[in-house]
Design a protein around this motif. Structure first.
Motif, PDB file in Angstrom:
ATOM      1  N   GLN A  75     -15.643 -16.604  13.945  1.00 39.28           N
ATOM      2  CA  GLN A  75     -15.151 -15.177  14.245  1.00 39.28           C
ATOM      3  C   GLN A  75     -13.947 -14.992  14.565  1.00 39.28           C
ATOM      4  N   GLN A  76     -12.549 -15.548  13.982  1.00 32.87           N
ATOM      5  CA  GLN A  76     -10.776 -15.453  13.711  1.00 32.87           C
ATOM      6  C   GLN A  76     -10.844 -15.721  13.171  1.00 32.87           C
ATOM      7  N   LEU A  77      -9.301 -15.937  12.762  1.00 30.44           N
ATOM      8  CA  LEU A  77      -8.863 -16.620  11.664  1.00 30.44           C
ATOM      9  C   LEU A  77      -8.770 -18.400  12.411  1.00 30.44           C
ATOM     10  N   ASN A  78      -8.833 -18.911  11.883  1.00 29.45           N
ATOM     11  CA  ASN A  78      -7.940 -20.412  12.268  1.00 29.45           C
ATOM     12  C   ASN A  78      -6.995 -21.225  11.789  1.00 29.45           C
ATOM     13  N   PHE A  79      -5.733 -21.532  12.862  1.00 28.34           N
ATOM     14  CA  PHE A  79      -4.898 -22.166  11.721  1.00 28.34           C
ATOM     15  C   PHE A  79      -4.993 -23.325  12.388  1.00 28.34           C
ATOM     16  N   PHE A  80      -4.685 -24.551  10.915  1.00 28.76           N
ATOM     17  CA  PHE A  80      -4.957 -25.879  11.539  1.00 28.76           C
ATOM     18  C   PHE A  80      -3.449 -26.325  10.308  1.00 28.76           C
ATOM     19  N   ASP A  81      -2.784 -26.458  11.220  1.00 29.79           N
ATOM     20  CA  ASP A  81      -1.200 -27.677  10.930  1.00 29.79           C
ATOM     21  C   ASP A  81      -1.896 -28.966  10.580  1.00 29.79           C
ATOM     22  N   LEU A  82      -1.343 -29.292   9.184  1.00 25.00           N
ATOM     23  CA  LEU A  82      -1.085 -30.249   7.971  1.00 25.00           C
ATOM     24  C   LEU A  82      -0.243 -31.117   7.926  1.00 25.00           C
ATOM     25  N   GLY A  83      -0.542 -32.207   8.681  1.00 22.89           N
ATOM     26  CA  GLY A  83       0.810 -32.989   8.619  1.00 22.89           C
ATOM     27  C   GLY A  83       2.061 -32.102   9.182  1.00 22.89           C
ATOM     28  N   GLY A  84       2.611 -31.221   9.688  1.00 27.20           N
ATOM     29  CA  GLY A  84       3.765 -30.268   9.471  1.00 27.20           C
ATOM     30  C   GLY A  84       4.027 -29.550   8.386  1.00 27.20           C
ATOM     31  N   ARG A  85       3.419 -29.891   7.636  1.00 28.44           N
ATOM     32  CA  ARG A  85       3.453 -29.048   6.132  1.00 28.44           C
ATOM     33  C   ARG A  85       2.868 -28.449   5.274  1.00 28.44           C
ATOM     34  N   LEU A  86       2.453 -27.914   5.996  1.00 32.02           N
ATOM     35  CA  LEU A  86       1.066 -26.769   5.407  1.00 32.02           C
ATOM     36  C   LEU A  86      -0.075 -26.420   6.320  1.00 32.02           C
ATOM     37  N   MET A  87      -0.225 -24.920   6.512  1.00 30.81           N
ATOM     38  CA  MET A  87      -1.101 -24.347   7.153  1.00 30.81           C
ATOM     39  C   MET A  87      -2.384 -24.160   6.693  1.00 30.81           C
ATOM     40  N   ILE A  88      -3.280 -24.437   6.766  1.00 31.29           N
ATOM     41  CA  ILE A  88      -4.432 -23.874   6.516  1.00 31.29           C
ATOM     42  C   ILE A  88      -6.183 -22.903   7.514  1.00 31.29           C
ATOM     43  N   THR A 197     -17.199 -34.239  -5.683  1.00 32.32           N
ATOM     44  CA  THR A 197     -16.475 -33.638  -7.010  1.00 32.32           C
ATOM     45  C   THR A 197     -15.182 -32.109  -6.402  1.00 32.32           C
ATOM     46  N   GLY A 198     -14.528 -32.759  -7.125  1.00 30.64           N
ATOM     47  CA  GLY A 198     -12.920 -31.485  -6.959  1.00 30.64           C
ATOM     48  C   GLY A 198     -12.320 -31.674  -6.326  1.00 30.64           C
ATOM     49  N   ILE A 199     -12.782 -32.703  -5.623  1.00 28.88           N
ATOM     50  CA  ILE A 199     -11.861 -32.025  -3.918  1.00 28.88           C
ATOM     51  C   ILE A 199     -10.692 -33.162  -4.190  1.00 28.88           C
ATOM     52  N   PRO A 200     -10.240 -34.122  -5.039  1.00 23.24           N
ATOM     53  CA  PRO A 200      -8.654 -34.608  -5.031  1.00 23.24           C
ATOM     54  C   PRO A 200      -8.288 -33.696  -5.706  1.00 23.24           C
ATOM     55  N   GLU A 201      -9.002 -32.847  -6.588  1.00 21.45           N
ATOM     56  CA  GLU A 201      -7.807 -32.178  -7.820  1.00 21.45           C
ATOM     57  C   GLU A 201      -7.396 -30.739  -7.137  1.00 21.45           C
ATOM     58  N   LEU A 202      -8.422 -30.466  -6.106  1.00 22.28           N
ATOM     59  CA  LEU A 202      -7.625 -29.007  -5.362  1.00 22.28           C
ATOM     60  C   LEU A 202      -6.769 -29.958  -4.579  1.00 22.28           C
ATOM     61  N   ARG A 203      -7.165 -31.385  -3.447  1.00 19.19           N
ATOM     62  CA  ARG A 203      -5.960 -31.439  -2.883  1.00 19.19           C
ATOM     63  C   ARG A 203      -4.423 -32.066  -3.163  1.00 19.19           C
ATOM     64  N   ALA A 204      -4.295 -32.078  -5.053  1.00 16.88           N
ATOM     65  CA  ALA A 204      -3.033 -32.070  -5.398  1.00 16.88           C
ATOM     66  C   ALA A 204      -2.499 -30.706  -6.099  1.00 16.88           C
ATOM     67  N   GLY A 205      -3.670 -29.831  -6.022  1.00 17.03           N
ATOM     68  CA  GLY A 205      -2.834 -28.131  -6.342  1.00 17.03           C
ATOM     69  C   GLY A 205      -2.120 -27.783  -4.968  1.00 17.03           C
ATOM     70  N   LEU A 206      -2.985 -28.219  -4.022  1.00 16.88           N
ATOM     71  CA  LEU A 206      -2.140 -27.422  -2.049  1.00 16.88           C
ATOM     72  C   LEU A 206      -1.487 -28.530  -1.894  1.00 16.88           C
ATOM     73  N   ALA A 207      -0.966 -29.722  -2.055  1.00 17.50           N
ATOM     74  CA  ALA A 207       0.530 -29.993  -2.018  1.00 17.50           C
ATOM     75  C   ALA A 207       1.307 -29.578  -2.819  1.00 17.50           C
ATOM     76  N   ALA A 208       1.101 -29.477  -3.582  1.00 13.91           N
ATOM     77  CA  ALA A 208       2.174 -28.973  -5.090  1.00 13.91           C
ATOM     78  C   ALA A 208       2.759 -27.444  -4.255  1.00 13.91           C
ATOM     79  N   LEU A 209       1.968 -26.683  -3.711  1.00 14.80           N
ATOM     80  CA  LEU A 209       2.439 -25.371  -2.383  1.00 14.80           C
ATOM     81  C   LEU A 209       3.068 -25.446  -1.333  1.00 14.80           C
ATOM     82  N   ALA A 210       2.539 -27.247  -0.561  1.00 12.99           N
ATOM     83  CA  ALA A 210       3.357 -27.850   0.925  1.00 12.99           C
ATOM     84  C   ALA A 210       4.709 -27.596   0.671  1.00 12.99           C
ATOM     85  N   ALA A 211       5.284 -27.705   2.218  1.00 11.81           N
ATOM     86  CA  ALA A 211       6.743 -28.180   2.203  1.00 11.81           C
ATOM     87  C   ALA A 211       6.363 -29.523   1.827  1.00 11.81           C
ATOM     88  N   SER A 212       8.072 -29.387   1.276  1.00 12.71           N
ATOM     89  CA  SER A 212       8.486 -31.241   1.196  1.00 12.71           C
ATOM     90  C   SER A 212       9.015 -31.373   2.717  1.00 12.71           C
TER      91      SER A 212
END
Length: 212
Positions: A75-88, A197-212
């Motif tokens: 019932q809210q927007l929940n923010f998760f910090d992934l390794g200091g590179r991406l906010m989910i 199924t599709g989890i590794p490919e989705l991770r790869a796509g999201l990694a391309a959008l993360a901070a370097s």
């Protein structure tokens, strides 16, 4: 070379999602939205579409995003910090009839402000149950994303459930509809949190959008 690039992308995704992922903030009102920081990827979808299960599968954790048999739990927007590179950002599930109209209006107000106001939102993943395809509530979300000029990509969930012919029919119909939406990413991702199924490919796509 293409295979090498694909393998490199998959490895980058694996490394990113092996990092610590921690809950950092929950926002139910406009004044609770955090200041811009890391690149953001938001997850949206109807209640019980499997959003929490997919987030947990991506991060390799069983309890990061709560799963529940009760629709509308988030019932809210929940923010998760992934390794200091991406906010989910886990967005509230929509399309749950038992939620009051006033509550839905309040959520939509916060959501529209977030979508239009975030300067670091890279993409919204719009989760669609592969057994049912697009519903009117999904179309309303797509219109909202188009209006906010936010790039979004459809992620089919539970692709292990329907028969192959039924799945391909849903994909074809969804692709045709996406071509009429200006902010929609043309590539549909097929996933199953249960089977991986599709989890590794989705991770790869999201990694391309993360901070370097």
């Amino acid at each position: 070379m293409e295979d090498e690039l694909d393998q490199a992308a998959l490895e980058a995704g694996r490394r990113l999602f092996a990092q610590e992922c921690r809950f950092v903030w929950g926002a139910a009102r406009l004044d609770q939205l955090p200041d811009a920081g890391l690149p953001e990827i938001a997850f949206a979808g109807r209640s019980n579409v499997g959003k929490s299960s997919l987030v947990n599968a991506l991060t390799g954790r069983k309890t990061l995003a709560r799963t529940s048999n009760t629709p509308g739990r988030t019932q809210q927007l929940n923010f998760f910090d992934l390794g200091g590179r991406l906010m989910i950002v886990d967005l509230p599930g929509y399309g749950y009839a038992k939620v009051s109209k006033s509550q839905v209006a309040a959520w939509n107000h916060v959501l529209r402000h977030f979508l239009k106001g975030s300067t670091v939102l890279q993409r919204v993943l719009l989760l669609i149950d592969s057994r049912h395809g697009l519903k009117d509530t999904d179309r309303e979300m797509m219109d909202m994303l188009d209006q906010a000029a936010v790039s979004y990509q459809v992620v089919l969930t539970k692709v292990d459930k329907p028969k192959q012919a039924e799945l391909e029919k849903v994909i074809a119909e969804t692709e045709a509809e996406l071509r009429t939406h200006v902010a929609a990413h043309p590539v549909i991702v097929r996933t199953s949190a249960e089977k991986g199924t599709g989890i590794p490919e989705l991770r790869a796509g999201l990694a391309a959008l993360a901070a370097s």
